[in-house]
Design an enzyme around this catalytic site. Structure first.
Site, short mmCIF file in Angstrom:
data_model
loop_
_atom_site.label_atom_id
_atom_site.label_comp_id
_atom_site.label_asym_id
_atom_site.label_seq_id
_atom_site.Cartn_x
_atom_site.Cartn_y
_atom_site.Cartn_z
N ASP A 1 9.20 2.95 0.06
CA ASP A 1 8.15 3.60 0.82
C ASP A 1 8.35 3.23 2.28
OD1 ASP A 1 5.92 4.52 2.04
OD2 ASP A 1 4.48 3.52 0.72
N LYS B 1 3.87 9.05 8.99
CA LYS B 1 3.63 8.44 10.31
C LYS B 1 4.61 8.93 11.39
CE LYS B 1 0.68 4.98 8.45
NZ LYS B 1 0.76 4.26 7.20
N TYR C 1 0.85 -1.20 0.00
CA TYR C 1 0.00 0.00 0.00
C TYR C 1 0.88 1.24 0.00
CZ TYR C 1 -3.42 3.49 1.53
OH TYR C 1 -4.22 4.62 1.63
C1 LIG Z 1 0.14 4.73 5.81
C2 LIG Z 1 0.91 4.49 4.59
C3 LIG Z 1 0.85 5.34 3.48
C4 LIG Z 1 -0.13 6.47 3.38
O1 LIG Z 1 0.10 7.45 4.34
P1 LIG Z 1 -1.13 8.43 4.72
O2 LIG Z 1 -0.50 9.39 5.68
O3 LIG Z 1 -2.19 7.58 5.29
O4 LIG Z 1 -1.54 9.09 3.46
C5 LIG Z 1 1.71 5.10 2.43
N1 LIG Z 1 2.57 4.07 2.45
C6 LIG Z 1 2.65 3.23 3.48
C7 LIG Z 1 3.67 2.14 3.47
C8 LIG Z 1 1.82 3.40 4.58
O5 LIG Z 1 1.87 2.53 5.59
#
Ligand SMILES: *Cc1c(COP(=O)(O)O)cnc(C)c1O
Length: 444
Positions: free
Chosen positions: A248, A276, A153
């Site tokens: 990511d 995060k 994701y």
């Molecule tokens: C949470 C998450 C996102 C998206 O971040 P948001 O602040 O919710 O837009 C993207 N990549 C990863 C790996 C994530 O865990």
């Protein structure tokens, strides 16, 4: 069940009332879909407050929290250092739309500690960071296609809401209504851990691929821990074809240690995204890379990217206060030791009882898989029909005062605020819950 409190049922009167009202205000009653508790029983719990490792809902129920706001709260709720930093900023205004020293400070904390990042840009969410990183990769390479992995994701931007089509390697299909097929066709989706698939993709589209993007440790669809050799292979093949490798690290950045997954693998990605944890619980994201690459971004270069609240001073204050605590010696060693203690105790119990469940863990993340498969690397290893056991477990855990993310595909997070007693209690609760899950499941 040593000293654990098991309620007959959880009182959710107030949460139910609030959820009814919320359903009239928001689609599904929530502002982010998984919060709706659709994958588990009952209505979502409306949270009144959080402190240290605990959450209290509007009905006054107390929980030990392992969702930790989906990852940001590595220091637990209401962390004193973060609270004081935010409070100090509050008296000075909330946003200026102009540079502040706070942005420099947080950027330096990241750049000085994460080897492969020379320059970065702050945004307000992980989604924004990923969307911008993709644009940057496309601009730098002059190519349009990106390769992503099924089960990873990367936020909800159009290019990334794409799933695998049928066949070994195909151009993606949109995984959301409203995403044009023409966007999805620029995204190639393959299975994790499959070297042959990526070789094939490069043999077909070599001069069209701008980037390969992967989660530091895929942790949004179970916990799919990859082999180091595979990640090194991704680095080699992208380099060979002059495509970018994007890590990511929105979850893994400052979670899997200071250097995140890149340091863990010993691999140097071209672009890294954060979110995060670097916001300490406030909305912050960032993307970064080499100076040359980042000079592509406006106003230095032709890649446009902007944000009214980017680098917001309150959010920066929270991030600075968080990272300063994470940079203290032994922070991660202690956190991982604690996590390992809990995980090992549960694993031993699982082995003793012969339950069909595996507890995966890395760093301070963990995930239960209701299967006997000891190695899980790709999305299709997860059997959707095992999710009813997660659902049962989730319900029992709540009744015992333990809060997990409301879906069997979500990982759990341990924070520095979890005490040894919290974790001991949780181990007993999990033992009890697993006993019930396997018993009820047989009865059903
Ligand atoms: C949470 C998450 C996102 C998206 O971040 P948001 O602040 O919710 O837009 C993207 N990549 C990863 C790996 C994530 O865990």
């Amino acid at each position: 069940m040593k000293g654990i409190i098991v309620r007959e049922r959880l009182n959710r009167e107030k949460s139910e009332e609030l959820f009814e009202k919320a359903k009239g205000l928001f689609p599904g009653g929530v502002n982010s879909p998984v919060r709706a508790f659709k994958a588990v029983d009952g209505c979502p719990l409306f949270i009144a407050c959080g402190d240290k490792a605990y959450l209290w809902d509007e009905d006054g129920n107390k929980f030990i929290d392992f969702c930790c706001s989906w990852g940001p709260l590595i220091l637990g709720h209401n962390n004193r250092g973060i609270r004081l930093a935010v409070a100090a900023q509050l008296g000075k205004g909330l946003s200026y739309g102009a540079p502040t020293v706070l942005e420099n400070t947080l950027a330096e904390l990241i750049i000085n500690n994460v080897e492969h990042i020379e320059k970065l840009r702050f945004v307000s969410s992980g989604t924004e960071a990923l969307m911008s990183a993709i644009r940057l990769a496309r601009a730098y390479t002059g190519r349009d296609k990106i390769v992503k992995f099924e089960g990873c994701y990367h936020g909800h931007s159009d290019s990334l809401l794409v799933k695998a089509g049928s066949g070994l390697v195909t151009l993606g299909k949109t995984s959301s209504a409203g995403v044009p097929d023409s966007f999805a066709q620029q995204t190639i989706v393959i299975g994790l851990g499959d070297s042959a698939a990526i070789e094939y993709v490069f043999s077909q589209f070599a001069d069209q691929i701008a980037a390969v993007i992967i989660e530091g440790i895929p942790a949004n669809n179970g916990l799919l821990i990859q082999e180091k050799g595979y990640i090194k292979f991704l680095r080699e093949i992208t380099e060979q074809h002059k495509a970018m490798l994007i890590f990511d690290e929105v979850i893994t950045g400052f979670r899997l240690g200071i250097g995140g997954a890149a340091a863990y693998y010993g691999v140097r990605p071209d672009i890294v995204t954060f979110g995060k944890i670097i916001g300490g619980g406030m909305p912050v994201g960032a993307y970064g890379g080499s100076k040359a690459l980042m000079s592509m971004i406006s106003p230095d270069g032709p890649v446009y990217q902007a944000g009214t609240l980017s680098g917001n001073p309150v959010a920066m204050s929270a991030g600075i206060a968080a990272l300063k605590q994470l940079l203290k010696p032994m922070f991660y060693e202690k956190l991982e030791r604690k996590t390992r203690g809990m995980v090992t105790a549960v694993q031993q119990h699982i082995t003793q009882q012969g339950y069909e469940v595996v507890l995966f863990s890395i760093g301070s993340m963990f995930w239960f898989s209701f299967s006997t498969q000891e190695v899980m690397r790709k999305a299709e290893d997860i059997d959707p029909s095992s999710m009813h056991r997660h659902k049962l477990m989730h319900k029992i855990l709540l009744r015992c005062g333990v809060y997990f993310g409301p879906s069997g595909y979500e990982v759990g997070f341990v924070s520095s605020a979890h005490t040894a007693a919290d974790l001991r209690y949780t181990v007993e609760v999990i033992k009890y819950a697993l006993g019930q899950v396997f018993q009820e499941d047989i009865v059903q």
